[in-house]
Design a protein around this motif. Structure first.
Motif, PDB file in Angstrom:
ATOM      1  N   GLY A 466       0.780  -1.264   0.259  1.00 44.23           N
ATOM      2  CA  GLY A 466      -0.134  -0.710  -0.100  1.00 44.23           C
ATOM      3  C   GLY A 466       0.795   1.319   0.373  1.00 44.23           C
ATOM      4  O   GLY A 466       1.964   1.390   0.410  1.00 44.23           O
ATOM      5  N   ASP A 467       0.146   2.415   0.067  1.00 44.94           N
ATOM      6  CA  ASP A 467       1.398   3.465  -0.598  1.00 44.94           C
ATOM      7  C   ASP A 467       1.207   4.216   0.615  1.00 44.94           C
ATOM      8  O   ASP A 467       2.649   4.507   1.212  1.00 44.94           O
ATOM      9  CB  ASP A 467      -0.061   4.561  -1.761  1.00 44.94           C
ATOM     10  N   TRP A 468       0.461   4.371   1.670  1.00 47.70           N
ATOM     11  CA  TRP A 468       0.956   4.707   3.079  1.00 47.70           C
ATOM     12  C   TRP A 468       1.770   4.326   3.840  1.00 47.70           C
ATOM     13  O   TRP A 468       2.730   4.503   4.313  1.00 47.70           O
ATOM     14  CB  TRP A 468      -0.715   4.897   3.767  1.00 47.70           C
ATOM     15  N   TRP A 469       1.781   2.446   3.278  1.00 50.68           N
ATOM     16  CA  TRP A 469       2.872   1.943   4.138  1.00 50.68           C
ATOM     17  C   TRP A 469       4.259   2.117   3.887  1.00 50.68           C
ATOM     18  O   TRP A 469       5.375   2.110   4.562  1.00 50.68           O
ATOM     19  CB  TRP A 469       2.284   0.402   3.595  1.00 50.68           C
ATOM     20  N   ILE A 470       4.183   2.112   2.048  1.00 48.35           N
ATOM     21  CA  ILE A 470       5.640   2.854   1.468  1.00 48.35           C
ATOM     22  C   ILE A 470       6.479   3.722   2.029  1.00 48.35           C
ATOM     23  O   ILE A 470       7.835   4.485   2.788  1.00 48.35           O
ATOM     24  CB  ILE A 470       5.297   2.648   0.194  1.00 48.35           C
ATOM     25  N   VAL A 471       5.093   4.743   2.366  1.00 46.77           N
ATOM     26  CA  VAL A 471       5.662   6.641   2.370  1.00 46.77           C
ATOM     27  C   VAL A 471       5.907   6.018   4.388  1.00 46.77           C
ATOM     28  O   VAL A 471       6.831   6.754   4.468  1.00 46.77           O
ATOM     29  CB  VAL A 471       4.406   7.457   2.005  1.00 46.77           C
ATOM     30  N   THR A 472       5.295   5.012   4.812  1.00 45.54           N
ATOM     31  CA  THR A 472       5.329   5.598   6.415  1.00 45.54           C
ATOM     32  C   THR A 472       7.265   5.455   6.325  1.00 45.54           C
ATOM     33  O   THR A 472       7.609   5.245   6.881  1.00 45.54           O
ATOM     34  CB  THR A 472       4.481   5.208   7.259  1.00 45.54           C
ATOM     35  N   GLU A 473       7.387   3.490   5.334  1.00 44.26           N
ATOM     36  CA  GLU A 473       8.565   2.517   5.817  1.00 44.26           C
ATOM     37  C   GLU A 473       9.345   4.396   5.100  1.00 44.26           C
ATOM     38  O   GLU A 473      10.922   4.016   5.913  1.00 44.26           O
ATOM     39  CB  GLU A 473       8.947   2.308   4.991  1.00 44.26           C
TER      40      GLU A 473
END
Length: 870
Positions: A466-473
């Motif tokens: 998910g895009d939110w996961w990528i940005v968060t990481e």
């Protein structure tokens, strides 16, 4: 078990129920009540792992997620440390979910410390944002879809609603059928499918919206149709605005001539507006995508403020968005010139409140670079790293070739996407595989401020995230772990909802605070609802606005200067959507039947212009502007104004050789919104006559010829999906070239006639199954392309003579083009039903189903009824 989710296409925000195998409209969803257009109905056909980006890649090499995330974080951190936060940028998309948008905006503005995050919504809705903020004090669409059904007058301006927002169009059509006295006015230089519903079509000259609505304001004053009590009690700036509008006078003959319409039609429109207290004006890209798009929006809103028709049942201006979550992105601050939750970067109180909420000392203090300026900064080297998420700026931005060159020269280009091929992805140094529709989970907000869930119902392919996961990481790796603790998307949505309390503190209407304590289970059970979550679903109906003094503001809108069309570029090119495709076809381009209605890129011109410039209907035309060129097919359209042309926005280098319309569009921007003027590009046109034409079916890439256009075939070989190419060229072909276009095969069928330039080839495997098919001729070879497509999926042997002929031995009559994409009903079938006695659209539907699903083809059915009757 069926899952309730939301359609991934336009801003109507239709609800869908699906188990992953079958699909239907969600009858409980307030946006569509079970209706779906052909794009939504066919969305399951776009799923699958073919052409999916499945693993992270760095510099062309597949790498583990940890390596890719470290690389993104290290590169961004190094550039920020060496050159400052404004040397990096994010470019995001209305395809992202609200949670994705929120964490991207928080990372860039809140912790990297730059406002260099902008969205492709800048290209479609940012002028409406400016108009809303100037008039209402906040970017709020006041009305609801229900208002379209309550109104006595619906004005559709700058919107081919029948094709771009089909379910909204069908709601209006149903309301008009129920109440025949309801009036519909369409304001558009082109006669489009939407005009089928119109009681009045005002085909004004391009760029004349401000004079039209300034004239309306003057008319209302002259005829005592203003709501003076409302103006006095609830607004500011009326006198100055009226004085500006009056500068063009009240000579209705002269104004009608300037508009290019009759005085009768002009004054009929003005009279209807004055007489109908319940009036809704729907406006979209045709209003926004102009050098004065913000003023065009405010000129419309001025007329509504002057009559007290804002946020009331059946009475409001209504901007309809183009993407499924364009509205959600605006809410969380996805534009470069705003903070989250409708607050302003340059307002010290707003700035301090958001900084305190996020517990950051790095919150951006100045507006960032908007879309066009952002990529100009990439070109100049000012921006040294850009992260592009779920969008395709190499195709969608003006001067698109410059954008491509800028990205190819940029130090670091990161692209998060769900596809493995794409014009923008080809420029990427780092490619991150993102989840697509049906796999990701989150919220979207539609045009009427209704917040709905997109829910996953298929397994994530490969290693996509998910895009939110990528940005968060990435945020954690950059040193901001404490501010990005999210383990689930519901935590992000709850934080955003809590943040909207700041909007309320500063007098804004955006209110999601009722969801601030949402549990994971409550998030899963979320039902569609409009914000503000508590209170009236309409905004500003009480005459109290989000401005500092609570009063609505009139905005004086100057009439644009009339620019003379030069001899070098005598045609004004407009661009927009067609019925069955979406944006740059990343998704719709995977479904073969969505090409049945219109399969190739084209330029539509008035028949007089086709004759004047010695073009040929169905032939080819070169279009050239000051910044680019294109080569497409010619379509005759009497609905075009003479001196204008229309090209669809959808075709990219993935689908045609040279049909990217935005490569033609110069970067001319609205000074207030930064939105490009896509609707008014001066071009010249010239005929192109190829020496040969052809068809090619293959799994291989297209050959290097002057013209090709690709359509996916719903058949797969071991080496991939079969593609159908329409070819044309201006150089003589050799036997070697023809051989190179075909794969290795166990069997060959060939038919050569060099004297006439006619060649046919069929490649078969050892069991006689078709692998590839080619036909070349001085004219386009006759064949049944649908039958040939089925031959690739047919396990049985096909007669060799039929294969070479390109049609079955017992071929029936040609049924003509597909009119109804939902049921694949062709023109001749419809004409036959009319000849047999079907005398209405409803009767046609009973006979052959055409028009009985999404209704987008109904205007064409009516056209066929009229033609057959003649």
């Amino acid at each position: 078990m069926s899952i309730c989710t939301t359609c991934p296409y336009c801003g109507v925000g239709c609800g869908i129920k699906t188990d992953g195998v079958q699909l239907q409209g969600d009858k409980q969803h307030p946006a569509n009540a079970g209706r779906l257009c052909v794009k939504g109905s066919s969305v399951l056909e776009t799923l699958g792992d073919q052409d999916r980006l499945l693993q992270p890649e760095v510099n062309g090499q597949v790498v583990p997620w940890d390596y890719a995330l470290d690389e993104v974080a290290d590169r961004f951190r190094r550039i920020v440390d060496e050159h400052g936060p404004d040397a990096v940028a994010f470019y995001v998309s209305g395809q992202l979910l609200t949670e994705d948008y929120y964490v991207a905006n928080k990372l860039m503005k809140g912790f990297i410390g730059s406002a260099n995050i902008d969205t492709n919504s800048r290209l479609c809705m940012s002028s409406a944002v400016v108009a809303h903020k100037r008039a209402f004090g906040e970017d709020v669409v006041p009305g609801c879809y229900e208002d379209l059904e309550l109104a006595d007058l619906v004005i559709l301006t700058g919107s081919n609603t029948a094709w771009a927002h089909p379910i909204v169009y069908q709601r209006i059509a149903a309301a008009k059928q129920a109440r025949p006295d309801m009036k519909v006015v369409v304001i558009d230089p082109r006669r489009t499918a939407t005009c089928d519903l119109a009681d009045l079509h005002l085909a004004i000259r391009p760029g004349q919206d401000v004079p039209l609505f300034n004239g309306l304001l003057t008319w209302l004053d002259d005829h005592g149709a203003l709501d003076q009590d409302y103006i006095d009690a609830h607004t500011d700036g009326f006198d100055a605005t009226l004085n500006t509008a009056r500068q063009q006078g009240n000579d209705w003959d002269a104004l009608a001539e300037q508009m290019g319409v009759s005085k009768v039609d002009l004054t009929t429109f003005y009279h209807w507006f004055a007489a109908c207290e319940r009036t809704v004006t729907v406006f979209s890209q045709g209003v926004n995508q102009a050098r004065n798009g913000s003023d065009q929006g405010n000129a419309i809103i001025n007329a509504h403020l002057a009559t007290g028709r804002v946020g009331k049942p059946g009475a409001s201006p209504f901007s309809i968005t183009g993407q499924p979550n364009a509205m959600g992105g605006r809410e969380v601050g996805g534009l470069a010139n705003q903070l989250a939750v409708h607050l302003d970067i340059d307002n010290p109180e707003h700035h301090a409140a958001v900084a305190d909420f996020w517990q950051t000392e790095s919150l951006a203090k100045e507006n960032g670079l908007t879309a066009v300026d952002l990529f100009n900064a990439v070109e100049s080297g000012q921006v040294k790293a850009v992260w592009i998420m779920a969008t395709n700026p190499v195709d969608s931005l003006p001067e698109a070739d410059r954008v491509r060159h800028a990205l190819m020269a940029c130090d670091t280009v990161v692209v998060s996407d769900c596809v493995a091929s794409g014009d923008t992805l080809a420029c990427a140094d780092i490619r991150l595989p993102a989840l697509g529709w049906g796999e990701k989970s989150g919220m979207v907000t539609n045009s009427e401020r209704c917040v709905s869930r997109q829910r996953p119902f298929v397994k994530a392919p490969g290693n996509a995230k998910g895009d939110w996961w990528i940005v968060t990481e990435v945020a954690r790796r950059m040193g901001y772990a404490s501010a990005f603790p999210y383990q689930h998307e519901h935590e992000i949505f709850a934080e955003y909802s809590a943040l909207t309390a700041l909007a309320g503190r500063f007098g804004r209407r955006l209110d999601m605070t009722a969801a601030a304590d949402l549990s994971a289970d409550q998030y899963e059970q979320w039902q569609p609802q409009q914000w503000p979550l508590q209170g009236d679903p309409r905004c500003f109906g009480d005459g109290c606005f989000a401005t500092p003094n609570g009063r609505g503001r009139f905005v004086a809108c100057e009439n644009p200067r009339v620019r003379q069309i030069g001899d070098a570029f005598p045609i004004i090119l407009n661009s927009g959507r067609i019925r069955d495709q979406w944006h740059t076809m990343t998704r719709t381009g995977r479904a073969g039947r969505l090409f049945a209605h219109l399969s190739e890129p084209f330029a539509a011109l008035h028949p007089k212009d086709i004759e004047r410039y010695r073009l040929k209907e169905g032939g080819f035309v070169r279009l050239a502007s000051k910044v680019g060129d294109a080569l497409v097919r010619v379509t005759s359209d009497a609905g075009q104004r003479p001196g204008t042309a229309f090209m669809p926005m959808h075709w990219t280098d993935q689908f045609s050789r040279r049909a990217r319309v935005d490569a033609l569009v110069p970067a001319r921007l609205d000074p207030h919104s930064g939105q490009p003027a896509f609707k008014h590009t001066p071009v010249n046109v010239s005929d192109w006559q190829p020496r040969w034409h052809g068809w090619l079916f293959t799994v291989a890439p297209p050959p290097a010829v002057e013209y090709w256009a690709r359509v996916p075939v719903d058949a797969f070989l071991q080496t991939g999906q079969v593609q159908r190419y329409r070819l044309a060229g201006d150089a003589d072909l050799t036997e070697q070239q023809l051989h190179d276009w075909m794969p290795e095969a166990a069997q060959w069928l060939a038919l050569n006639d060099p004297a006439t330039g006619h060649f046919r080839r069929a490649a078969l495997d050892s069991e006689g199954r078709l692998l590839a098919w080619l036909a070349i001729g001085e004219e386009l070879p006759l064949c049944d392309v649908e039958w040939l497509a089925n031959c690739f999926a047919d396990e049985a042997d096909t007669q060799h003579l039929a294969l070479l002929a390109g049609q079955p031995v017992d071929a029936g009559p040609d049924l003509g083009p597909v009119i109804c994409s939902c049921f694949q009903v062709r023109q001749k079938t419809i004409e036959a039903t009319v000849e047999e006695g079907a005398d209405s659209v409803e009767a046609i539907g009973k006979c052959c189903q055409a028009g009985t699903n999404c209704g987008s083809c109904i205007p064409e059915l009516r056209g066929l009824l009229e033609t057959c009757s003649v």
